[in-house]
Design a protein around this motif. Structure first.
Motif, PDB file in Angstrom:
ATOM      1  N   MET A   1     -11.416  -3.058  13.342  1.00  0.00           N
ATOM      2  CA  MET A   1     -10.949  -4.130  12.366  1.00  0.00           C
ATOM      3  C   MET A   1     -11.339  -3.689  10.897  1.00  0.00           C
ATOM      4  SD  MET A   1      -9.531  -6.755  12.266  1.00  0.00           S
ATOM      5  CE  MET A   1      -9.372  -8.347  11.402  1.00  0.00           C
ATOM      6  N   ALA A   2     -12.465  -3.034  10.861  1.00  0.00           N
ATOM      7  CA  ALA A   2     -12.784  -2.675   9.232  1.00  0.00           C
ATOM      8  C   ALA A   2     -11.799  -1.694   8.613  1.00  0.00           C
ATOM      9  CB  ALA A   2     -14.334  -2.030   9.350  1.00  0.00           C
ATOM     10  N   ALA A   3     -11.092  -0.850   9.423  1.00  0.00           N
ATOM     11  CA  ALA A   3     -10.410   0.132   8.830  1.00  0.00           C
ATOM     12  C   ALA A   3      -9.105  -0.654   8.496  1.00  0.00           C
ATOM     13  CB  ALA A   3      -9.930   1.041  10.040  1.00  0.00           C
ATOM     14  N   LYS A   4      -8.587  -1.626   9.063  1.00  0.00           N
ATOM     15  CA  LYS A   4      -7.414  -2.502   8.495  1.00  0.00           C
ATOM     16  C   LYS A   4      -7.715  -3.257   7.417  1.00  0.00           C
ATOM     17  CE  LYS A   4      -4.445  -6.084  10.323  1.00  0.00           C
ATOM     18  NZ  LYS A   4      -3.914  -7.098  11.046  1.00  0.00           N
ATOM     19  N   LYS A   5      -8.977  -3.650   7.121  1.00  0.00           N
ATOM     20  CA  LYS A   5      -9.377  -4.529   5.780  1.00  0.00           C
ATOM     21  C   LYS A   5      -9.234  -3.223   4.733  1.00  0.00           C
ATOM     22  CE  LYS A   5     -12.063  -8.229   7.671  1.00  0.00           C
ATOM     23  NZ  LYS A   5     -13.347  -8.928   7.832  1.00  0.00           N
ATOM     24  N   ILE A   6      -9.750  -2.185   4.968  1.00  0.00           N
ATOM     25  CA  ILE A   6     -10.119  -1.157   3.927  1.00  0.00           C
ATOM     26  C   ILE A   6      -8.693  -0.761   3.644  1.00  0.00           C
ATOM     27  CG2 ILE A   6     -10.821   1.157   3.533  1.00  0.00           C
ATOM     28  CD1 ILE A   6     -13.242   0.518   5.055  1.00  0.00           C
ATOM     29  N   ARG A   7      -7.491  -0.510   4.654  1.00  0.00           N
ATOM     30  CA  ARG A   7      -6.163  -0.105   4.424  1.00  0.00           C
ATOM     31  C   ARG A   7      -5.527  -1.167   3.565  1.00  0.00           C
ATOM     32  NH1 ARG A   7      -4.148   0.636   9.390  1.00  0.00           N
ATOM     33  NH2 ARG A   7      -5.973   2.171   9.810  1.00  0.00           N
ATOM     34  N   TRP A   8      -5.790  -2.586   3.633  1.00  0.00           N
ATOM     35  CA  TRP A   8      -5.094  -3.575   3.114  1.00  0.00           C
ATOM     36  C   TRP A   8      -5.859  -3.408   1.753  1.00  0.00           C
ATOM     37  CZ3 TRP A   8      -7.793  -7.706   0.744  1.00  0.00           C
ATOM     38  CH2 TRP A   8      -6.743  -8.539   0.052  1.00  0.00           C
ATOM     39  N   TYR A   9      -6.810  -3.491   1.403  1.00  0.00           N
ATOM     40  CA  TYR A   9      -7.669  -3.371   0.081  1.00  0.00           C
ATOM     41  C   TYR A   9      -7.090  -2.186  -0.778  1.00  0.00           C
ATOM     42  CZ  TYR A   9     -11.128  -3.779  -3.520  1.00  0.00           C
ATOM     43  OH  TYR A   9     -11.679  -3.711  -4.724  1.00  0.00           O
ATOM     44  N   ILE A  10      -6.920  -0.987  -0.181  1.00  0.00           N
ATOM     45  CA  ILE A  10      -6.485   0.089  -0.886  1.00  0.00           C
ATOM     46  C   ILE A  10      -5.009   0.011  -1.464  1.00  0.00           C
ATOM     47  CG2 ILE A  10      -5.845   2.579  -0.697  1.00  0.00           C
ATOM     48  CD1 ILE A  10      -8.466   2.952   0.947  1.00  0.00           C
ATOM     49  N   ARG A  11      -4.278  -0.858  -0.333  1.00  0.00           N
ATOM     50  CA  ARG A  11      -3.018  -0.888  -0.641  1.00  0.00           C
ATOM     51  C   ARG A  11      -2.676  -1.761  -1.944  1.00  0.00           C
ATOM     52  NH1 ARG A  11       0.709  -1.196   4.544  1.00  0.00           N
ATOM     53  NH2 ARG A  11       2.370  -0.800   3.077  1.00  0.00           N
ATOM     54  N   ALA A  12      -3.472  -3.079  -1.687  1.00  0.00           N
ATOM     55  CA  ALA A  12      -3.493  -4.208  -2.516  1.00  0.00           C
ATOM     56  C   ALA A  12      -3.764  -3.517  -4.022  1.00  0.00           C
ATOM     57  CB  ALA A  12      -4.183  -5.232  -2.197  1.00  0.00           C
ATOM     58  N   GLN A  13      -4.990  -2.603  -4.099  1.00  0.00           N
ATOM     59  CA  GLN A  13      -5.485  -2.311  -5.541  1.00  0.00           C
ATOM     60  C   GLN A  13      -4.325  -1.260  -6.067  1.00  0.00           C
ATOM     61  OE1 GLN A  13      -7.721  -3.549  -7.372  1.00  0.00           O
ATOM     62  NE2 GLN A  13      -7.820  -5.132  -5.444  1.00  0.00           N
ATOM     63  N   LEU A  14      -3.884  -0.543  -5.118  1.00  0.00           N
ATOM     64  CA  LEU A  14      -2.757   0.670  -5.825  1.00  0.00           C
ATOM     65  C   LEU A  14      -1.757  -0.230  -6.341  1.00  0.00           C
ATOM     66  CD1 LEU A  14      -2.084   3.443  -5.737  1.00  0.00           C
ATOM     67  CD2 LEU A  14      -0.859   3.089  -3.603  1.00  0.00           C
ATOM     68  N   GLY A  15      -1.073  -1.317  -5.687  1.00  0.00           N
ATOM     69  CA  GLY A  15      -0.163  -2.273  -6.216  1.00  0.00           C
ATOM     70  C   GLY A  15      -0.677  -2.797  -7.750  1.00  0.00           C
ATOM     71  N   VAL A  16      -1.849  -3.168  -7.740  1.00  0.00           N
ATOM     72  CA  VAL A  16      -2.317  -3.729  -8.832  1.00  0.00           C
ATOM     73  C   VAL A  16      -2.511  -2.664 -10.092  1.00  0.00           C
ATOM     74  CG1 VAL A  16      -4.243  -4.564  -9.994  1.00  0.00           C
ATOM     75  CG2 VAL A  16      -3.406  -5.782  -7.959  1.00  0.00           C
ATOM     76  N   LEU A  17      -2.916  -1.550  -9.716  1.00  0.00           N
ATOM     77  CA  LEU A  17      -2.740  -0.477 -10.626  1.00  0.00           C
ATOM     78  C   LEU A  17      -1.453   0.112 -10.873  1.00  0.00           C
ATOM     79  CD1 LEU A  17      -6.052   1.422  -9.278  1.00  0.00           C
ATOM     80  CD2 LEU A  17      -5.771   0.038 -11.590  1.00  0.00           C
TER      81      LEU A  17
END
Length: 82
Positions: free
Chosen positions: A1-17
């Motif tokens: 489950m932690a890997a899913k949260k990290i993947r979600w966070y990275i994708r969201a931050q990549l979009g913001v950048l």
């Protein structure tokens, strides 16, 4: 489950950048194109590849918006199942 949260966070931050990066590149393309038009009027050398800056900028804007919408609206923050 932690890997899913990290993947979600990275994708969201990549979009913001990617969104502001794309907007900056589009602005740079607009300024280079304007300078190129002015240089033609005064017979100065050309300013550079404005077309590729604009194309890359629009790709970044589209990718950034897509990543933000996909991570926020469609899937949301990954929560634990009850």
């Amino acid at each position: 489950m932690a890997a899913k949260k990290i993947r979600w966070y990275i994708r969201a931050q990549l979009g913001v950048l990617l969104l502001p990066l794309g907007l900056c590149l589009v602005g740079e393309a607009i300024s280079r194109r304007t300078l190129q038009v002015m240089a033609v009027l005064v017979k100065a050398p050309p300013t550079g590849p404005w077309f590729w800056y604009g194309t890359l900028g629009l790709i970044c804007v589209t990718a950034g918006v897509g990543l933000m919408v996909e991570s926020g609206l469609l899937s949301g923050y990954p929560r634990q199942a009850r």
